[in-house]
Scaffold this active site. Structure first.
Site, mmCIF file in Angstrom:
data_model
loop_
_atom_site.group_PDB
_atom_site.id
_atom_site.type_symbol
_atom_site.label_atom_id
_atom_site.label_comp_id
_atom_site.label_asym_id
_atom_site.label_seq_id
_atom_site.Cartn_x
_atom_site.Cartn_y
_atom_site.Cartn_z
ATOM 1 N N HIS A 21 3.781 -2.398 3.246
ATOM 2 C CA HIS A 21 3.779 -1.017 2.731
ATOM 3 C C HIS A 21 5.106 -0.729 2.042
ATOM 4 O O HIS A 21 6.174 -1.051 2.582
ATOM 5 C CB HIS A 21 3.566 -0.006 3.860
ATOM 6 C CG HIS A 21 2.214 -0.075 4.493
ATOM 7 N ND1 HIS A 21 1.890 -1.017 5.451
ATOM 8 C CD2 HIS A 21 1.087 0.674 4.303
ATOM 9 C CE1 HIS A 21 0.625 -0.847 5.836
ATOM 10 N NE2 HIS A 21 0.122 0.174 5.148
ATOM 11 N N ASP B 73 0.818 -1.215 0.000
ATOM 12 C CA ASP B 73 0.000 0.000 0.000
ATOM 13 C C ASP B 73 0.856 1.272 0.000
ATOM 14 O O ASP B 73 2.016 1.263 0.423
ATOM 15 C CB ASP B 73 -0.899 0.038 1.236
ATOM 16 C CG ASP B 73 -2.158 -0.786 1.042
ATOM 17 O OD1 ASP B 73 -2.258 -1.488 0.024
ATOM 18 O OD2 ASP B 73 -3.037 -0.735 1.927
#
Length: 773
Positions: A255, A103
């Site tokens: 991430h 993400d």
């Protein structure tokens, strides 16, 4: 003799009228272009702010909302939410399978490292990208897609969509799709909401958003295993928390952006090796969906076979094997026609709109930091200039006003006062009346430059009425102010000539004070102290502040630095021989006063400032007139600097002006005013989108420094402080106007335009200086 055109026939325009008409025709497009340039820069700033979530950003994150409107099978379902046929369905990742998702990217530091690790281990990833980051780093996204990874949308500005309107939701999705199209030539059907986690976190506010996006064909992706790497808990914990339980499949969240990701980079290869050793395979979200469908079809086929009995034979079994094989192939490759299953090739208008967006962002990414650095440099320079002006102005004042200071023997010989005049019927009588009171012996030469309003007759009548026998009126065909001044110099009988404008009045002691520096044989020219007489209007007060600061700070500084750039046309004195030596007043530029001043420096003469020689002039009374005057001044200054550019490499006095005076003029009369409007734009931008209080305090601090400088200048000139109340508005108005004027001047210079001596409209309201305070 003047002839009157016959009735019904239109008089042909004169040469001056034709030139004025042409200038007016060219002025409007140039002003519009200048305004458009400022608008473009403002738009670039807003775009950059939007990309950084400063403009339109929304940091709200919803927590604790109920989920009574969300179906239970969705809350308890798998991490992949689809709406095929309008029916909400969840899909789980198959056992022993990991869909590795990332993400908040792309990030120029961390995303390339993640891609390198995935390529090394031949593992695909699914990256949920923030559209603003995609548009800023399109090359990384292209590499990501070319490497065989899958991408999804993580909104354009990373906002919680449950708080946003339908229009904002659509905009967040569409802009990210355009960014993907511009960066990698694709669009995607995958979506992950910012701040989302597992499906059981869907609430009554976010559920309608997922339904709406599902109707638009989007697949929403959640997680069922979270590494929590954003907490930076340590490599071992990241690996532990990212590991599914009991051999289950999982959509695992990491991430590749949004903060410092060194622990993620360290954990990722160890995690991949561990999971492969445990018998796990890695796939994309589309691959996981295809595997699940293949497994469902296989299960359905087996049930059908068992129900039909052995009579179906080997043919049916072969069909089932083909279906499973096709599903496995899709899961392994995850590609259809060279693209990931979730990707669609961008074509036509969306592709070009995407490329335009990426290009615009590239411009903003380059422009805004450059402007920020430029403004910082200009700001430091301006603050340094203020400090230098205060120090040098004080030094100049103390030096010139001490009792023992003297220029030399008192100058008592007569001087010639030259008054160039073009249509000055409103002012010329006041000018001559003020000269009649002169305490110094003078001869007055009025040069009428082709006036059509009776200026020469009024001059003669005024001289006769005042009993002045020292006035000569010379008429010439209209040729411009430099020609009028040169004519006056040729006809002057004295070795010192004072030049003034036809709308200016002198105090009785002005000429005597002005010529005293000529006791020093090195002095070739003297600048007087011009003051605004019509200062009781807003525009007049603005110019009054400007004049007081300019003459009592700037000119004092330039005097001590021996690089005075301009002898003002309203009040200046020259050695006649020096004027003739440099070729007289040049018609090469619109700023003949700046031109001859620089020429004096280059010829080796000293140019000084005499603060006690005061002249009162009528400043422009409207913005249009002010624009016209400043346009001529700025354009003429550019012309003069370009004409004397060789002074930069000259030696001696000429070189001194080139090394000291010219850089100061370029920086503070051209460069700084061009940047000046951006100060206000940046201030307004910061107040609205970043930190109102900090931006306001910074602006007030700069204004405070300017007020201190202005107050000191007013003190030196013994002026009333009440006019300083107009300074905040003056700063705002002048910055914008001078920016437009300078852009206008630059365009005129680049297009080769020329202007003649421009006559400003006068009212004659500045009378004898005795009544002015």
């Amino acid at each position: 003799m003047t002839t009157t055109p016959s009735r019904g026939r239109r008089r042909a325009p004169s040469r001056i009228e034709r030139a004025a008409g042409k200038a007016a025709a060219l002025q409007k497009p140039r002003v519009i272009l200048a305004g458009l340039l400022l608008l473009a820069l403002t738009s670039v700033m807003l775009l950059d702010g939007y990309l950084r979530a400063e403009v339109g950003g929304d940091q709200r994150v919803r927590t604790g909302a109920g989920a009574s409107k969300v179906p239970d099978d969705i809350l308890d379902g798998g991490p992949i939410l689809t709406f095929r046929g309008g029916q909400a369905t969840t899909v789980s990742v198959p056992d022993k399978t990991i869909a590795l998702t990332f993400d908040d990217g792309p990030n120029p530091t961390w995303t390339p490292q993640v891609l390198e690790i995935l390529e090394k281990y031949d593992v695909p990833g699914t990256f949920f990208l923030v559209g603003s980051m995609v548009s800023r780093y399109p090359g990384i996204v292209k590499d990501m897609v070319d490497q065989g990874n899958e991408v999804g949308i993580h909104t354009f500005t990373h906002v919680d969509l449950s708080y946003q309107s339908d229009a904002r939701v659509d905009r967040e999705m569409e802009q990210t799709q355009l960014a993907l199209a511009g960066a990698a030539g694709i669009t995607t059907t995958l979506f992950r909401a910012p701040y989302s986690s597992e499906t059981d976190a869907i609430d009554n506010y976010s559920w309608p958003v997922y339904q709406r996006l599902g109707e638009d064909g989007y697949t929403s992706v959640f997680v069922d295993t979270d590494s929590d790497d954003w907490k930076r808990p340590g490599v071992s914990n990241i690996i532990k928390w990212a590991t599914p339980e009991d051999g289950k499949g999982a959509s695992v969240l990491f991430h590749d952006a949004g903060g410092e990701r060194s622990q993620t980079i360290a954990a990722l290869p160890v995690y991949i090796e561990k999971m492969k050793a445990a018998g796990y395979t890695f796939t994309t979200i589309s691959g996981a969906m295809q595997e699940e469908r293949a497994a469902a079809r296989e299960s359905s086929g087996q049930q059908q076979t068992a129900g039909a009995g052995a009579g179906t034979g080997a043919g049916a079994g072969a069909t089932d094997e083909a279906a499973v094989g096709a599903g496995a192939a899709g899961a392994a490759g995850g590609a259809v026609g060279g693209l990931q299953a979730a990707h669609r090739e961008a074509t036509g208008v969306p592709l070009y709109e995407g490329k335009a967006l990426v290009a615009a962002v590239a411009v903003a990414e380059w422009t805004v930091p450059t402007l920020s650095v430029g403004l910082a440099v200009v700001g430091v320079a301006v603050m340094g200039r203020f400090g230098m002006m205060l120090i040098l102005a004080r030094r100049h004042h103390r030096k010139r006003n001490r009792r023992r200071f003297s220029w030399g023997p008192t100058v008592t010989r007569p001087v010639s006062v030259i008054v160039p005049a073009y249509n000055e019927k409103e002012c010329i009588a006041n000018t001559l009346e003020s000269l009649a009171r002169s305490t110094h012996p003078i001869e007055i030469i009025v040069v009428d430059d082709g006036s059509t309003d009776g200026t020469s007759e009024i001059s003669r009548e005024a001289a006769e009425a005042l009993g002045m026998t020292n006035v000569r009126v010379i008429r010439q065909e209209n040729a411009g102010k430099p020609a009028a001044l040169n004519n006056g110099v040729r006809n002057a009988s004295c070795d010192i000539v004072v030049m003034m404008d036809g709308d200016t009045v002198f105090e009785p002691d002005t000429v005597r004070q002005l010529v005293q520096p000529f006791a020093d044989p090195k002095v070739g020219a003297v600048a007087g102290n011009a003051k605004v007489g019509n200062r009781d209007t807003v525009i007049g007060a603005w110019q009054h502040i400007e004049y007081v600061m300019g003459f009592n700070l700037d000119r004092r500084m330039y005097d001590l630095l021996r690089c005075m750039p301009t002898i003002p046309g309203a009040i200046g004195a020259f050695r006649r021989d020096a004027v003739l030596e440099v070729g007289g007043m040049s018609e090469d530029t619109l700023a003949e006063d700046t031109d001859i001043t620089i020429a004096m420096h280059r010829a080796g003469w000293n140019v000084v400032y005499q603060e006690h020689a005061r002249a009162w002039t009528e400043a422009p009374g409207s913005l249009k007139q002010l624009w016209s005057q400043r346009y001529r001044w700025s354009y003429g200054t550019m012309q003069a600097l370009w004409k004397h550019r060789k002074s930069l490499t000259d030696k001696g006095p000429s070189g001194r002006f080139g090394r000291v005076g010219m850089p100061l003029v370029v920086l503070f009369q051209i460069v700084t005013p061009v940047f000046a409007p951006l100060i206000d734009v940046f201030t307004a931008y910061s107040m609205i989108f970043i930190d109102f209080r900090a931006a306001l305090l910074a602006w007030l601090a700069v204004l405070g420094v300017q007020l201190v400088c202005a107050a000191y200048a007013f003190r030196l000139d013994r002026e009333k402080y009440r006019y300083l109340l107009m300074m905040p508005l003056q700063q705002l108005a002048y910055r914008q106007m001078m920016y437009l004027v300078l852009i206008h001047s630059c365009i005129t210079a680049l297009t080769g335009g020329r202007l003649r001596w421009q006559k400003l409209k006068r009212t004659g309201e500045v009378g004898t200086p005795a009544g002015v305070s």
